[in-house]
Write an enzyme that holds these catalytic residues in place. Structure first.
Site, short mmCIF file in Angstrom:
data_model
loop_
_atom_site.label_atom_id
_atom_site.label_comp_id
_atom_site.label_asym_id
_atom_site.label_seq_id
_atom_site.Cartn_x
_atom_site.Cartn_y
_atom_site.Cartn_z
CG ASP A 40 -1.94 1.00 1.32
OD1 ASP A 40 -2.41 1.42 0.25
OD2 ASP A 40 -2.32 1.40 2.46
CG HIS A 41 -0.37 4.84 0.18
ND1 HIS A 41 -0.81 5.80 -0.70
CD2 HIS A 41 -1.45 4.46 0.90
CE1 HIS A 41 -2.10 6.00 -0.52
NE2 HIS A 41 -2.52 5.19 0.45
CG HIS A 95 -5.33 8.21 3.23
ND1 HIS A 95 -4.82 8.86 2.12
CD2 HIS A 95 -5.42 6.91 2.90
CE1 HIS A 95 -4.60 7.96 1.17
NE2 HIS A 95 -4.96 6.77 1.61
N GLY A 135 -8.87 5.75 1.17
CA GLY A 135 -9.52 6.63 2.15
C GLY A 135 -11.00 6.40 2.26
CB ALA A 136 -13.03 3.76 1.04
CB ILE A 150 -11.68 -0.50 4.72
CG1 ILE A 150 -12.74 -0.08 3.70
CG2 ILE A 150 -12.20 -0.33 6.15
CD1 ILE A 150 -13.93 -1.01 3.59
CG ASP A 151 -5.58 1.03 8.03
OD1 ASP A 151 -5.77 0.12 8.86
OD2 ASP A 151 -4.53 1.70 8.04
P1 13P Z 1 -8.90 4.96 5.50
O1 13P Z 1 -8.01 5.83 6.35
O2 13P Z 1 -10.13 5.70 5.09
O3 13P Z 1 -9.22 3.67 6.15
O4 13P Z 1 -8.10 4.63 4.14
C1 13P Z 1 -7.20 3.57 4.09
C2 13P Z 1 -6.38 3.59 2.85
O5 13P Z 1 -6.67 4.23 1.87
C3 13P Z 1 -5.18 2.75 2.84
O6 13P Z 1 -4.42 2.96 1.69
O1 G3H Z 2 -3.32 5.01 3.80
C1 G3H Z 2 -2.64 4.54 4.67
C2 G3H Z 2 -3.09 3.36 5.47
O2 G3H Z 2 -4.17 3.69 6.31
C3 G3H Z 2 -1.93 2.81 6.20
O3 G3H Z 2 -1.62 3.61 7.28
O4 G3H Z 2 0.71 4.33 6.96
O5 G3H Z 2 -0.34 4.31 9.23
O6 G3H Z 2 0.27 2.16 8.09
P1 G3H Z 2 -0.14 3.60 7.92
ZN ZN Z 3 -4.51 4.89 0.87
#
Ligand code: 13P
Ligand code: G3H
Ligand code: ZN
Length: 312
Positions: free
Chosen positions: A83-84, A181, A215-216, A258-259
């Protein structure tokens, strides 16, 4: 089954009008909660690991936890995704280290620099059978150590997406249509809404191509209230309404990230448990309900938001 890429998942999701959940994993309880919910609902899933997760838990531990989930849930298609990804080196380390999908996030760069970096990652990834998510447009909020204010965010420009996708060769595209996010996505008192007009313009430019929403999280107010009741302080935490995400999942959006909702569910549950049991100090006692809260949250997302249940 072994780890899969997202190619097949996204094709089925696109054609079937649903989305695959991409949930961030940082420890054993999160991996278990997510994958148990997926097994129960017969849902494919993307487990994703950020730069921060690799720094916290270590690449090897995370890969081995995901491998354990594969053994425990052999019937579930699972993709392991970076991710990212901040740079080529991190993407390469994940490609070499067993991931089946990586994101290269060049969204803060110029259009040309984003294309050049994404193309470099795509060439290496495709040579190794790994797929690539790219991003165009800038989301607000915090990801890893980068904070983007609402003023500095910008929607994806539909007129740029065809050129970006054809020149980079990326396999999916994250776009900015008003999600952000973290737990503070919209100002209290405003009407949270996604820019479906921008999404539909992009869909028209890229028929059949999988779109990703970052960011969902929806920031469920019952968990915000629980956190605040048991010693936390999160005033004005607001997320994306779930009915809008359900609508997005029916479109070209094939992956929904979704995080924060998982973090909120875990934190609220642990805060409540410790407040109600001040004598307890065994981490298993408070991590067990927290893991259950992750599972319940993911179950709900799969059935009520993503529509990915019974798709394997
Ligand atoms: P949230 O912060 O909305 O859960 O987004 C998570 C995300 O986009 C992880 O890449
Ligand atoms: O978009 C980011 C995710 O929510 C991951 O978050 O960088 O704190 O691990 P993090
Ligand atoms: Zn993200």
């Amino acid at each position: 089954m072994p780890l899969v890429t997202t190619t097949e998942m996204f094709k089925k999701a696109y054609d079937g009008g649903y989305a695959i959940g991409a949930f961030n994993v940082n420890n054993m309880e999160i991996v278990q909660g997510i994958t148990e919910a997926c097994r129960e609902t017969k849902s494919p899933v993307i487990l994703q690991v950020s730069k921060g997760a690799r720094a916290y838990a270590n690449h090897t531990y995370l890969v081995k936890l995901v491998e354990a989930a594969l053994l425990e849930c052999p019937e579930i298609p699972i993709a392991l995704h970076l991710d990212h990804g901040p740079d080529f080196e991190t993407c390469k380390a994940c490609i070499d280290g067993g991931f089946t999908s990586v994101m290269i996030d060049g969204s803060s760069k110029s259009f040309e620099d984003n294309i050049a970096l994404t193309r470099q990652v795509v060439d290496y990834a495709h040579d190794h059978g790994v797929v690539v998510e790219a991003e165009l447009g800038v989301l607000a909020g915090i990801e890893d150590d980068v904070r983007v204010s609402a003023e500095d965010s910008s929607y994806t420009k539909p007129e740029e997406v065809e050129e970006f996708v054809s020149r980079t060769g990326c396999d999916s595209l994250a776009i900015a249509i008003g999600t952000s996010h973290g737990a503070y996505k919209f100002k209290p008192g405003t009407d949270p809404h996604l820019r479906f007009d921008v999404l539909h313009e992009i869909e028209k430019k890229l028929p059949g191509f999988p779109i990703v929403l970052h960011g969902a999280s929806s920031v469920p107010q019952e968990f915000v209230a629980m956190i605040n009741k048991y010693g936390g302080n999160m005033p004005g935490a607001i997320g994306v309404p779930e009915d809008q995400l359900r609508e997005a999942a029916r479109s070209a959006v094939c992956k929904i990230n979704i995080d924060s909702d998982i973090r909120l569910a875990m934190t609220a549950t642990i805060r409540q448990f410790l407040a109600e049991h001040p004598d307890k100090f065994d981490p298993r006692e408070y991590l067990k309900p927290a893991r259950q809260a992750v599972k319940d949250m993911v179950h709900h997302k799969i059935v009520d938001v993503l529509g990915s249940d019974n798709r394997i």
